[in-house]
Design an enzyme around this catalytic site. Structure first.
Site, PDB file in Angstrom:
ATOM      1  N   ASP A 235     -86.695 -20.095 -11.612  1.00 17.32           N
ATOM      2  CA  ASP A 235     -85.966 -18.927 -11.091  1.00 17.32           C
ATOM      3  C   ASP A 235     -84.975 -18.378 -12.113  1.00 17.32           C
ATOM      4  O   ASP A 235     -84.966 -17.183 -12.409  1.00 17.32           O
ATOM      5  CB  ASP A 235     -85.173 -19.298  -9.826  1.00 17.32           C
TER       6      ASP A 235
ATOM      7  N   ARG B 161     -70.481 -25.513  -5.490  1.00 14.99           N
ATOM      8  CA  ARG B 161     -70.624 -24.069  -5.714  1.00 14.99           C
ATOM      9  C   ARG B 161     -69.339 -23.360  -6.114  1.00 14.99           C
ATOM     10  O   ARG B 161     -69.342 -22.554  -7.057  1.00 14.99           O
ATOM     11  CB  ARG B 161     -71.247 -23.387  -4.488  1.00 14.99           C
TER      12      ARG B 161
ATOM     13  N   ASP C  52     -75.920 -20.912  -0.335  1.00 15.31           N
ATOM     14  CA  ASP C  52     -75.364 -20.924  -1.686  1.00 15.31           C
ATOM     15  C   ASP C  52     -74.996 -19.526  -2.180  1.00 15.31           C
ATOM     16  O   ASP C  52     -73.996 -19.343  -2.856  1.00 15.31           O
ATOM     17  CB  ASP C  52     -76.333 -21.610  -2.645  1.00 15.31           C
TER      18      ASP C  52
ATOM     19  N   SER D  94     -87.947 -28.339  -2.576  1.00 10.72           N
ATOM     20  CA  SER D  94     -86.861 -27.671  -3.265  1.00 10.72           C
ATOM     21  C   SER D  94     -85.661 -28.608  -3.215  1.00 10.72           C
ATOM     22  O   SER D  94     -85.256 -29.047  -2.141  1.00 10.72           O
ATOM     23  CB  SER D  94     -86.551 -26.350  -2.558  1.00 10.72           C
TER      24      SER D  94
HETATM   25  N1  ARG Z   1     -78.351 -27.017   2.965  1.00 10.22           N
HETATM   26  C1  ARG Z   1     -77.451 -27.549   1.998  1.00 10.22           C
HETATM   27  C2  ARG Z   1     -76.233 -26.680   1.855  1.00 10.22           C
HETATM   28  O1  ARG Z   1     -76.269 -25.562   2.301  1.00 10.22           O
HETATM   29  C3  ARG Z   1     -78.128 -27.805   0.694  1.00 10.22           C
HETATM   30  C4  ARG Z   1     -78.522 -26.602  -0.066  1.00 10.22           C
HETATM   31  C5  ARG Z   1     -79.282 -26.973  -1.272  1.00 10.22           C
HETATM   32  N2  ARG Z   1     -79.352 -25.857  -2.138  1.00 10.22           N
HETATM   33  C6  ARG Z   1     -80.432 -25.557  -2.831  1.00 10.22           C
HETATM   34  N3  ARG Z   1     -80.364 -24.496  -3.583  1.00 10.22           N
HETATM   35  N4  ARG Z   1     -81.540 -26.263  -2.768  1.00 10.22           N
HETATM   36  O2  ARG Z   1     -75.246 -27.088   1.326  1.00 10.22           O
END
Ligand code: ARG
Length: 415
Positions: free
Chosen positions: A14, A94, A123, A174
């Site tokens: 990506d 983040r 995110d 993922s």
């Molecule tokens: N669901 C989790 C969160 O919102 C994990 C997200 C994982 N992010 C990713 N880009 N795979 O914190």
């Protein structure tokens, strides 16, 4: 002169395609920033790939110490766990990455920052909200959200534009990882009825491979922060790294969560967080030794508020500062040691001690040496129960001397 954008670059497909797209389709000079929060194994390759793909500059920043010090340990002290299970690894990283993007954008005179998030997750919210709070003048570009391409369309673009496709082993999942945990989504996990296959797990041993014998660890806290492991003083990064291994061997920290994303989607997420689960249990153990009942009760509520705030991307907010101040204040006597048994997927507190502990043996004991005045309990109970007694007499008893129903209202009266 071309405008500049600083892109949060992971080295995956990506963000690699994003470099080329930002440069060619949007006309930017792209500065790639890779932030190490304990996730990156091959930083040199990632660095080189950024440059090969068309970044004018590529930087790698080791942010592990800051991640633990400013994000992970404060969240640990708060006991922040989203929806009762998720220790918030991704959510905590983040805002730090956003801060580093903004810092570099300033240094480079960039007018925009970019990230590789889709439009479906949390995110994007965390990055955008953080950047908006820290630098409202910077444009935020989320190429993947703009394209909304399928995987195949993305690979087509990569091939047509000679973007080197990262030669990672084809994973049906993922994933995201950092020191505080690993998250796994997609593939067969999108069926919430399907048990996670063993191949989603990388940090935690499967049941058959776990040691038959338990292992014990002792964690020493000073004012809510874990500083020693089995008596040895450790920096935060080392503490967490070691506990991920130690507890992972016993299969501790597997979490299967049907999670509520901020954007309204229910999503099936698997986590591995051996150190987080162990440290959160240990921290709770020492708090129960050193905090009073009302302190524990209010902290519990604050922990939920704190977890939601972190999850929802509101790290850079006045609300967070207030909550963090409260949490820090609660930790001033949270000093002592906890002993845990690691065994068969479970981290169990089996011992705790503290010089500032509120446990008083002479009050608690049923043996000789009891200093508690049992006679004093009688007067206390009379006053404590007085209001309930008056109300029962005036409102609940059928006749003044009659029997009190066990259920209120009695079951037959509800029909
Ligand atoms: N669901 C989790 C969160 O919102 C994990 C997200 C994982 N992010 C990713 N880009 N795979 O914190």
């Amino acid at each position: 002169m071309k405008p500049k954008v600083v892109l949060a670059y992971s080295g995956g497909l990506d963000t690699s395609v994003a470099i080329r797209w930002l440069a060619e389709d949007r006309g930017y000079d792209v500065v790639a920033l890779t932030v190490d929060v304990g996730n990156e194994k091959d930083l040199r390759t990632i660095h080189e790939r950024a440059l090969q793909t068309g970044a004018v500059k590529a930087l790698v920043k080791d942010a592990r110490d800051d991640f633990i010090h400013y994000f992970v340990f404060p969240a640990l002290a708060a006991g922040a766990i989203y929806q009762g299970v998720y220790p918030l690894a991704t959510a905590l990283a983040r805002p730090l990455i956003a801060k580093l993007l903004v810092d570099l954008a300033r240094e480079e005179g960039a007018t925009a920052v970019a990230h590789g998030c889709t439009g479906k997750g949390n995110d994007q919210v965390r990055f955008d909200v953080s950047v908006q709070a820290l630098a409202p003048d910077l444009e935020i570009i989320a190429p993947v959200r703009e394209w909304a391409w399928s995987r195949d369309e993305e690979i087509e673009y990569a091939e047509a534009h000679n973007v080197p496709i990262p030669a990672t082993k084809a994973s049906p999942y993922s994933t995201d990882e950092n020191l505080w945990g690993r998250s796994i989504e997609a593939g067969v996990l999108e069926d919430p009825w399907a048990e996670p296959p063993e191949d989603v797990f990388e940090w935690t041993a499967p049941p058959a491979a776990r040691p038959a014998e338990p292992e014990y660890v002792e964690i020493g806290f000073v004012e809510g922060t874990p500083l020693t492991l089995d008596g040895e003083g450790l920096r935060g990064v080392e503490m967490v790294t070691r506990l991920n291994k130690l507890a992972g061997v016993h299969g501790i920290g597997r979490i299967d969560h049907l999670e509520d994303r901020l954007v309204g989607i229910k999503s099936r997420e698997i986590y591995e967080a051996p150190a987080a689960v162990t440290l959160l249990a240990a921290h709770k153990g020492i708090e129960h030794m050193t905090l009073s009942r009302p302190q524990l009760a209010l902290k519990e509520k604050i922990a939920q508020e704190y977890a939601d705030l972190i999850y929802n991307g509101l790290w850079f907010s006045a609300h967070h500062q207030d909550i963090a101040s409260y949490v820090r204040s609660t930790q001033r006597h949270v000093t002592g040691s906890v002993r845990l048994r690691l065994h068969q997927g479970q981290a169990t507190v089996v011992g705790r001690k503290s010089d500032s502990g509120l446990y008083d043996y002479s009050l608690a004991t049923y043996d000789r040496g009891d200093t508690y005045d049992q006679g004093a309990a009688i007067g206390f109970i009379k006053v404590f129960g007085l209001a309930a007694q008056v109300q029962a007499r005036k409102q609940l008893l059928r006749q003044p001397e009659g029997p009190l129903e066990i259920a209120h209202p009695a079951p037959e009266e509800t029909k």
